[in-house]
Design a protein around this motif. Structure first.
Motif: not given
Length: 300
Positions: A79-84, A245-256, A279-283, A296-300
């Motif tokens: 099923g669909r899992q939340p993605w923040l 970020v501190a809670a570790g719930v961010l899955d993806e960052l769209c940054l301009t 925390e390291r994110f990947e491009l 657009r960066y997402r959790r590794r």
């Protein structure tokens, strides 16, 4: 707009060691998200001309192409899992605002992506201070995305979820008086009962997402998912993003990245206490238009 760093399902899988197509990035459930993609907007290999923007021609991307590029992960077998995901803008010297607002450091392309991200989301999470400073209005229905949202089982527009411990909100704002879908207010179990009643009388749906006065980010994500909101988008502000970020719930960052320098003492895109270990994110992708970079960066 040009794609500087393309990522297809195949290249994302190579980077993570998984199988091609196993994360659903770059794919919209049920087919193209908005109308028919422009010529050369599907399939193909990295660096070729077979997916949005791969020709590297500097042109305005269609909303269909942006929707494909920013699609949420496809639903898994369980099923669909939340993605923040978060959507933020920053100047070259790290300012997230100018004169207290993000609009002066934005641009037309940034606003096209802003609108696309909203159109893909079930709910937009925003801090109460940002609601006050930015003059937040309810999300609107857009004809270009109507069919895609219907196919995805979404309402005509995303709900706005305001995070507030104090519930000190102006309920005369259009966000509460004339939303297309009811505005949500996330708060803690210890919030003042009279203010909870005031919010509900104003037509907002109060969601308890914490045992104390404030909101627990983990509980907030869970509570929204229980309401059927799994495609989550936050637009800040910096204090809220820092908590996520501190809670570790961010899955993806769209940054301009705005090609501007503002100096001064403006906030960064995320505030609050630092995390113990960065925390390291990947491009995942990088677009460019008139010097603005859209990463657009997402959790590794």
């Amino acid at each position: 707009m040009r794609r500087l760093f393309p990522v297809t399902d195949e290249t994302a899988a190579r980077a993570s060691g998984g199988l091609a197509g196993d994360d659903g990035f770059g794919v919209v459930e049920g087919g193209p998200a908005v109308g028919a993609p422009a010529s050369g907007a599907q399939g193909g290999a990295v660096g070729g001309a077979g997916y949005p923007g791969a020709d590297l021609v500097d042109r305005e991307w269609s909303l269909a192409e942006l929707a494909v590029a920013y699609a949420y992960p496809r639903q898994g077998p369980g099923g669909r899992q939340p993605w923040l995901r978060a959507n933020m803008v920053s100047t070259l010297d790290g300012a997230a605002q100018h004169d207290g607002r993000s609009q002066p450091i934005s641009c037309a392309a940034d606003m096209r992506i802003f609108g696309t991200l909203r159109a893909l989301a079930d709910v937009v999470i925003v801090g109460a201070e940002t609601v006050r400073q930015e003059g937040y209005r309810p999300a609107r229905a857009r004809a270009e995305f109507a069919e895609a949202r219907r196919v995805a089982g979404q309402g005509p527009a995303p709900a706005i979820a305001v995070v507030s411990a104090s519930l000190d909100l102006d309920y005369s704002l259009p966000l509460f008086t004339s939303p297309l879908v009811p505005t949500l207010v996330l708060t803690g179990a210890a919030a003042a009962p009279d203010r909870i009643v005031a919010a509900e009388k104003a037509g907002a749906r109060v969601v308890i997402a914490g045992d104390g006065v404030g909101v627990d980010p983990v509980r907030a994500v869970q509570a929204l998912a229980e309401l059927g909101h799994t495609r989550l988008l936050t637009e800040g502000g910096p204090r809220l993003l820092g908590q996520l970020v501190a809670a570790g719930v961010l899955d993806e960052l769209c940054l301009t990245i705005s090609p501007m320098l503002t100096a001064g003492d403006a906030q960064r895109i995320a505030g609050g206490p630092s995390v113990a270990v960065p925390e390291r994110f990947e491009l995942a992708s990088l677009l460019e238009e008139e010097g603005f970079l859209f990463g657009r960066y997402r959790r590794r």
